[in-house]
Design an enzyme around this catalytic site. Structure first.
Site, PDB file in Angstrom:
ATOM      1  N   HIS A  62      35.265  34.256  40.815  1.00 47.06           N
ATOM      2  CA  HIS A  62      36.419  33.389  40.605  1.00 47.06           C
ATOM      3  C   HIS A  62      37.375  33.555  41.769  1.00 47.06           C
ATOM      4  O   HIS A  62      37.117  34.343  42.696  1.00 47.06           O
ATOM      5  CB  HIS A  62      37.102  33.659  39.263  1.00 47.06           C
ATOM      6  CG  HIS A  62      37.718  35.018  39.122  1.00 47.06           C
ATOM      7  ND1 HIS A  62      36.980  36.191  39.103  1.00 47.06           N
ATOM      8  CD2 HIS A  62      39.014  35.408  38.966  1.00 47.06           C
ATOM      9  CE1 HIS A  62      37.795  37.226  38.946  1.00 47.06           C
ATOM     10  NE2 HIS A  62      39.033  36.772  38.865  1.00 47.06           N
ATOM     11  N   HIS A  64      40.741  34.393  41.846  1.00 43.95           N
ATOM     12  CA  HIS A  64      41.902  35.276  41.781  1.00 43.95           C
ATOM     13  C   HIS A  64      42.018  36.041  43.096  1.00 43.95           C
ATOM     14  O   HIS A  64      41.007  36.476  43.661  1.00 43.95           O
ATOM     15  CB  HIS A  64      41.746  36.266  40.628  1.00 43.95           C
ATOM     16  CG  HIS A  64      42.737  36.091  39.531  1.00 43.95           C
ATOM     17  ND1 HIS A  64      42.472  36.467  38.228  1.00 43.95           N
ATOM     18  CD2 HIS A  64      44.009  35.607  39.508  1.00 43.95           C
ATOM     19  CE1 HIS A  64      43.525  36.199  37.464  1.00 43.95           C
ATOM     20  NE2 HIS A  64      44.465  35.684  38.221  1.00 43.95           N
ATOM     21  N   ASP A  66      42.761  39.050  44.071  1.00 37.53           N
ATOM     22  CA  ASP A  66      42.186  40.375  44.298  1.00 37.53           C
ATOM     23  C   ASP A  66      40.677  40.337  44.504  1.00 37.53           C
ATOM     24  O   ASP A  66      40.103  41.291  45.031  1.00 37.53           O
ATOM     25  CB  ASP A  66      42.551  41.341  43.163  1.00 37.53           C
ATOM     26  CG  ASP A  66      42.148  40.848  41.785  1.00 37.53           C
ATOM     27  OD1 ASP A  66      42.370  39.664  41.504  1.00 37.53           O
ATOM     28  OD2 ASP A  66      41.653  41.658  40.972  1.00 37.53           O
ATOM     29  N   HIS A  67      40.026  39.232  44.127  1.00 36.95           N
ATOM     30  CA  HIS A  67      38.578  39.121  44.292  1.00 36.95           C
ATOM     31  C   HIS A  67      38.184  38.419  45.593  1.00 36.95           C
ATOM     32  O   HIS A  67      37.006  38.412  45.948  1.00 36.95           O
ATOM     33  CB  HIS A  67      37.966  38.387  43.104  1.00 36.95           C
ATOM     34  CG  HIS A  67      38.008  39.191  41.848  1.00 36.95           C
ATOM     35  ND1 HIS A  67      36.892  39.774  41.287  1.00 36.95           N
ATOM     36  CD2 HIS A  67      39.051  39.528  41.029  1.00 36.95           C
ATOM     37  CE1 HIS A  67      37.232  40.442  40.189  1.00 36.95           C
ATOM     38  NE2 HIS A  67      38.541  40.292  40.016  1.00 36.95           N
ATOM     39  N   HIS A 154      37.945  33.455  31.496  1.00 36.29           N
ATOM     40  CA  HIS A 154      39.076  34.198  32.075  1.00 36.29           C
ATOM     41  C   HIS A 154      40.304  33.280  32.118  1.00 36.29           C
ATOM     42  O   HIS A 154      41.139  33.374  33.004  1.00 36.29           O
ATOM     43  CB  HIS A 154      38.691  34.671  33.479  1.00 36.29           C
ATOM     44  CG  HIS A 154      39.603  35.652  34.118  1.00 36.29           C
ATOM     45  ND1 HIS A 154      40.174  36.705  33.447  1.00 36.29           N
ATOM     46  CD2 HIS A 154      40.041  35.753  35.405  1.00 36.29           C
ATOM     47  CE1 HIS A 154      40.902  37.416  34.292  1.00 36.29           C
ATOM     48  NE2 HIS A 154      40.853  36.850  35.477  1.00 36.29           N
ATOM     49  N   ASP A 177      35.590  38.970  35.858  1.00 36.66           N
ATOM     50  CA  ASP A 177      36.664  39.116  34.859  1.00 36.66           C
ATOM     51  C   ASP A 177      36.440  38.115  33.729  1.00 36.66           C
ATOM     52  O   ASP A 177      36.300  36.916  33.972  1.00 36.66           O
ATOM     53  CB  ASP A 177      38.028  38.845  35.491  1.00 36.66           C
ATOM     54  CG  ASP A 177      38.451  39.907  36.478  1.00 36.66           C
ATOM     55  OD1 ASP A 177      37.776  40.957  36.554  1.00 36.66           O
ATOM     56  OD2 ASP A 177      39.460  39.697  37.184  1.00 36.66           O
ATOM     57  N   HIS A 241      36.146  47.856  38.291  1.00 35.58           N
ATOM     58  CA  HIS A 241      37.436  47.148  38.310  1.00 35.58           C
ATOM     59  C   HIS A 241      38.340  47.711  37.210  1.00 35.58           C
ATOM     60  O   HIS A 241      38.831  46.993  36.343  1.00 35.58           O
ATOM     61  CB  HIS A 241      37.175  45.656  38.110  1.00 35.58           C
ATOM     62  CG  HIS A 241      38.345  44.751  38.370  1.00 35.58           C
ATOM     63  ND1 HIS A 241      39.549  45.164  38.882  1.00 35.58           N
ATOM     64  CD2 HIS A 241      38.486  43.411  38.153  1.00 35.58           C
ATOM     65  CE1 HIS A 241      40.372  44.140  38.984  1.00 35.58           C
ATOM     66  NE2 HIS A 241      39.742  43.051  38.541  1.00 35.58           N
TER      67      HIS A 241
END
Length: 278
Positions: A62, A64, A66-67, A154, A177, A241
């Site tokens: 995805h 986001h 942080d990914h 998510h 996530d 994670h």
């Protein structure tokens, strides 16, 4: 055939001196696959002798931050460290929106790309990439490795993906996530291992800021991830994670929480923790 899983980054959006951002390396069938590219991913990959130019594909669960923090680093570093003019473009596989993120990343690095083309005679074009967007179904078929995607949950981040990597009778699922959902259950059914992101709801709920507590409604707790593994009948659950980060000496506490729902092999640890399946 065995599938080797390396947890390159096991951290969260909060910078941690001991944990890089979310990223998992999958090596099987002579292929090297990177799932997500959180902060510090290439430093961690270098620790296991993998460079950006060794990657066969980048898979994004995805979008986001942080990914995908080091998406630009992966793209540019692969470009400048690949010396074969006939090398194939880097496949980037992700949910809808991935192409726009990649385009914007290339635009953000536009000055850098221009400087390097001007300075190096053998760099004549921007980084070669192939971007593919999916919501479900087959996403990769290069013998002997096949990859299938399925939707996870998510929300409000949508769409999000889990990936199943199959190689000659061995299968590993990487959840990303998500809360428990039918898409992940179906994807994981009968797999040998499930790599799942997790939070400790009991610890997060002790934090006085609501913004931190908000994460509980769109991530799986340790117990929920373990229950997903149990429903799927996998042999190994690999946790990653961690939110909050596992404090030194608390590994067994996290393991015991998972064991309340899952009686198989449970793996967790620091960055570079490696698990072989099959």
């Amino acid at each position: 055939m065995a599938i080797e899983i390396t947890l390159l980054g096991t951290g969260s959006p909060i910078p941690d001196p001991h944990r890089a951002g979310p990223a998992t390396l999958v090596r099987t069938g002579g292929q090297t696959l990177l799932v997500d590219c959180g902060r510090g991913v290439l430093q961690r990959a270098a620790a296991v002798d993998v460079g950006a130019n060794n990657l066969d594909a980048l898979l994004l669960t995805h979008l986001h931050s942080d990914h995908i923090t080091d998406l630009g680093d992966v793209i540019i570093t692969r470009w400048v460290t690949t010396f074969d003019a006939q090398a194939a473009p880097l496949p980037i596989i992700g949910p809808p929106g991935t192409a726009e993120v990649v385009r914007a990343t290339l635009e953000a690095f536009g000055f850098d790309i221009g400087y390097r083309i001007a300075h190096h005679d053998d760099l004549t074009e921007p980084p070669p990439l192939e971007v593919h967007e999916y919501t479900e179904g087959p996403v990769w078929d290069r013998e002997p490795v096949r990859i299938t995607a399925a939707p996870t949950d998510h929300r409000p981040v949508e769409p999000t993906l889990g990936f199943r990597v199959d190689c000659e009778g061995t299968a590993v699922v990487l959840a990303g996530d998500t809360v428990p959902c039918a898409g992940l259950d179906d994807l994981s059914a009968g797999a040998d291992a499930l790599v799942h992101t997790v939070i400790r709801e009991d610890l997060v709920n002790q934090i006085p800021m609501q913004r931190f507590k908000d994460i509980c409604d769109y991530h799986s707790s340790v117990q929920q991830a373990a229950a997903t593994a149990a429903r799927a009948g996998v042999g190994t659950l690999i946790l990653t994670h961690y939110v909050p980060a596992i404090a030194p000496g608390q590994e067994e506490q996290w393991r015991q929480l998972a064991a309340t729902e899952f009686d198989g092999r449970i793996e967790l640890g620091d960055d570079l923790h490696r698990v072989q399946v099959g």
